[in-house]
Write an enzyme that holds these catalytic residues in place. Structure first.
Site, PDB file in Angstrom:
ATOM      1  N   LYS A 107      26.625  89.306  72.674  1.00  0.00           N
ATOM      2  CA  LYS A 107      27.921  88.813  72.208  1.00  0.00           C
ATOM      3  C   LYS A 107      27.968  87.297  72.030  1.00  0.00           C
ATOM      4  CE  LYS A 107      29.858  91.464  71.140  1.00  0.00           C
ATOM      5  NZ  LYS A 107      29.497  92.163  69.868  1.00  0.00           N
ATOM      6  N   THR A 142      24.790  89.413  65.583  1.00  0.00           N
ATOM      7  CA  THR A 142      24.928  90.086  64.286  1.00  0.00           C
ATOM      8  C   THR A 142      24.905  89.070  63.150  1.00  0.00           C
ATOM      9  OG1 THR A 142      26.298  91.777  65.375  1.00  0.00           O
ATOM     10  CG2 THR A 142      26.318  91.724  62.962  1.00  0.00           C
ATOM     11  N   TRP A 143      25.614  87.995  63.325  1.00  0.00           N
ATOM     12  CA  TRP A 143      25.666  86.906  62.341  1.00  0.00           C
ATOM     13  C   TRP A 143      24.282  86.294  62.133  1.00  0.00           C
ATOM     14  CZ3 TRP A 143      28.355  81.581  63.491  1.00  0.00           C
ATOM     15  CH2 TRP A 143      28.491  80.861  62.293  1.00  0.00           C
ATOM     16  N   HIS A 197      17.356  91.006  73.481  1.00  0.00           N
ATOM     17  CA  HIS A 197      18.307  90.405  74.412  1.00  0.00           C
ATOM     18  C   HIS A 197      17.625  90.001  75.722  1.00  0.00           C
ATOM     19  CE1 HIS A 197      21.944  90.823  72.172  1.00  0.00           C
ATOM     20  NE2 HIS A 197      22.107  92.119  72.327  1.00  0.00           N
ATOM     21  N   SER A 214      34.174  88.288  74.666  1.00  0.00           N
ATOM     22  CA  SER A 214      33.618  89.177  73.648  1.00  0.00           C
ATOM     23  C   SER A 214      32.814  90.302  74.289  1.00  0.00           C
ATOM     24  CB  SER A 214      32.742  88.372  72.687  1.00  0.00           C
ATOM     25  OG  SER A 214      32.262  89.177  71.638  1.00  0.00           O
ATOM     26  N   LYS A 265      36.525  88.994  66.449  1.00  0.00           N
ATOM     27  CA  LYS A 265      37.131  87.783  65.888  1.00  0.00           C
ATOM     28  C   LYS A 265      36.097  86.767  65.429  1.00  0.00           C
ATOM     29  CE  LYS A 265      41.562  87.890  68.340  1.00  0.00           C
ATOM     30  NZ  LYS A 265      42.483  87.132  69.220  1.00  0.00           N
ATOM     31  N   GLY A 266      35.032  86.606  66.217  1.00  0.00           N
ATOM     32  CA  GLY A 266      34.027  85.614  65.872  1.00  0.00           C
ATOM     33  C   GLY A 266      34.576  84.202  65.852  1.00  0.00           C
TER      34      GLY A 266
END
EC number: 2.8.2.-
Length: 323
Positions: A69, A73-74, A135, A165, A290-291
């Site tokens: 988190k 992903t980004w 991770h 997150s 939300k990021g």
């Protein structure tokens, strides 16, 4: 994200090791154990052992690393788009990111590949560089890399936003709400360092030190800097990956196209990420919330803020790392 193996379904090596390791419960009530200073579920521990034993690295490999988190992903989307832009321009209507979740394009060692097999078939990753993610902390990853000079890019994030997150994600993941801890209890566990892939500060420091020792092979990025200065950060990232933007690309808007393609706003609006699922059954939309920077202010009390700030100050003391 992970298969639910029962303890009796684990191999003998893992069961024997687990019996000798410190154990605890995470905030979802799941038993976790501490291996090489990091907390894992039993399933993921077995996958980590498989990876360390069986992975055959190539010096051209690129590995996206993070604590959960923190913007994984980004970063996966950006890594894929940067490395493939010569063959797959970001404005193409059939760009893979438009029809695939980033976690499909850049799979995890310990959650995807080695969770399902002790020695998975990696021949489908035939193009170079191969893209993987993890991770696990740096020292555990390096044991699996066996001295390879592949490149690692790590994304970090403010601990308070990470915690918020993290809690939202694993709350959505957990189906049995009776064993979900409150945010307050989760906060206390996190501060004790008891969290999957934690403690957070040890994880972050392992890659921070790696980036100081070997900056040509370990790039340490910050979520907040990427949000504030996306063009500068992505250009720096491309340089590190060995695919810098040409003057012509910059003038034609290639940098901004990649920023737009990989933005959380765009990714979360795609049909594949609104309705699609991973092979594990996990809904793609779970990876997008939300990021934002500073959302923690909506959750942490002043007392919580002060407590975690003091912990981070103590843990990062004299490291040179600041958030």
């Amino acid at each position: 994200m992970e298969m639910n193996l029962r303890i009796e379904d684990l191999n003998e090596e893992t069961k024997t090791l687990i019996s000798s390791l410190p154990s605890d419960k995470d905030f979802t009530g799941k038993t976790i154990c501490k291996y090489q200073g990091c907390w894992y579920t039993h399933n993921v521990l077995q996958a980590v052992l498989n990876f360390q034993k069986s992975f055959k690295p190539q010096d051209t490999d690129i590995i996206v690393a993070s604590f959960p988190k923190c913007g994984t992903t980004w970063l996966k989307a950006l890594t894929f788009a940067l490395l493939h832009r010569s063959k797959q321009p970001s404005h193409d209507d059939d760009h893979p990111l438009l029809s695939n979740n980033p976690h499909v394009l850049v799979p995890y060692f310990e959650i995807d590949l080695y969770l399902r097999s002790e020695n998975p078939d990696l021949t489908k990753f035939s193009s170079s560089p191969r893209l993987f993610s993890t991770h696990v902390p740096s020292h555990t990853l390096q044991e699996g890399l066996k001295g390879s000079t592949c490149k690692i890019v790590y994304i970090s994030r403010n601990v308070k936003d990470t915690l918020v997150s993290y809690w939202h994600f694993f709350t959505k993941k957990q189906t049995d709400e009776k064993i979900i801890s409150s945010f307050e209890d989760t906060f206390e566990m996190f501060c004790r360092g008891v969290s999957i892939f934690g403690p957070f500060w040890d994880h972050v420091l392992s890659y921070w030190r790696g980036s100081l020792e070997d900056p040509n092979h370990v790039l340490f990025m910050k979520f907040e800097e990427m949000k504030a200065e996306p063009r500068d950060q992505i250009k720096k990232f491309a340089e590190f990956l060995g695919c810098p933007f040409t003057k012509e690309e910059e003038e034609s808007g290639s940098v901004d196209e990649i920023i737009d393609l990989c933005s959380l706003r765009n990714l979360s609006s795609l049909e594949i990420n609104k309705t699609g699922k991973l092979n594990s059954g996990r809904e793609n939309k779970m990876f997008f919330r939300k990021g934002e920077v500073g959302d923690w202010k909506n959750y942490l009390t002043p007392e919580m803020e002060n407590k975690i700030d003091m912990i981070i100050q103590e843990k990062l003391q004299n490291s040179g790392l600041k958030f």
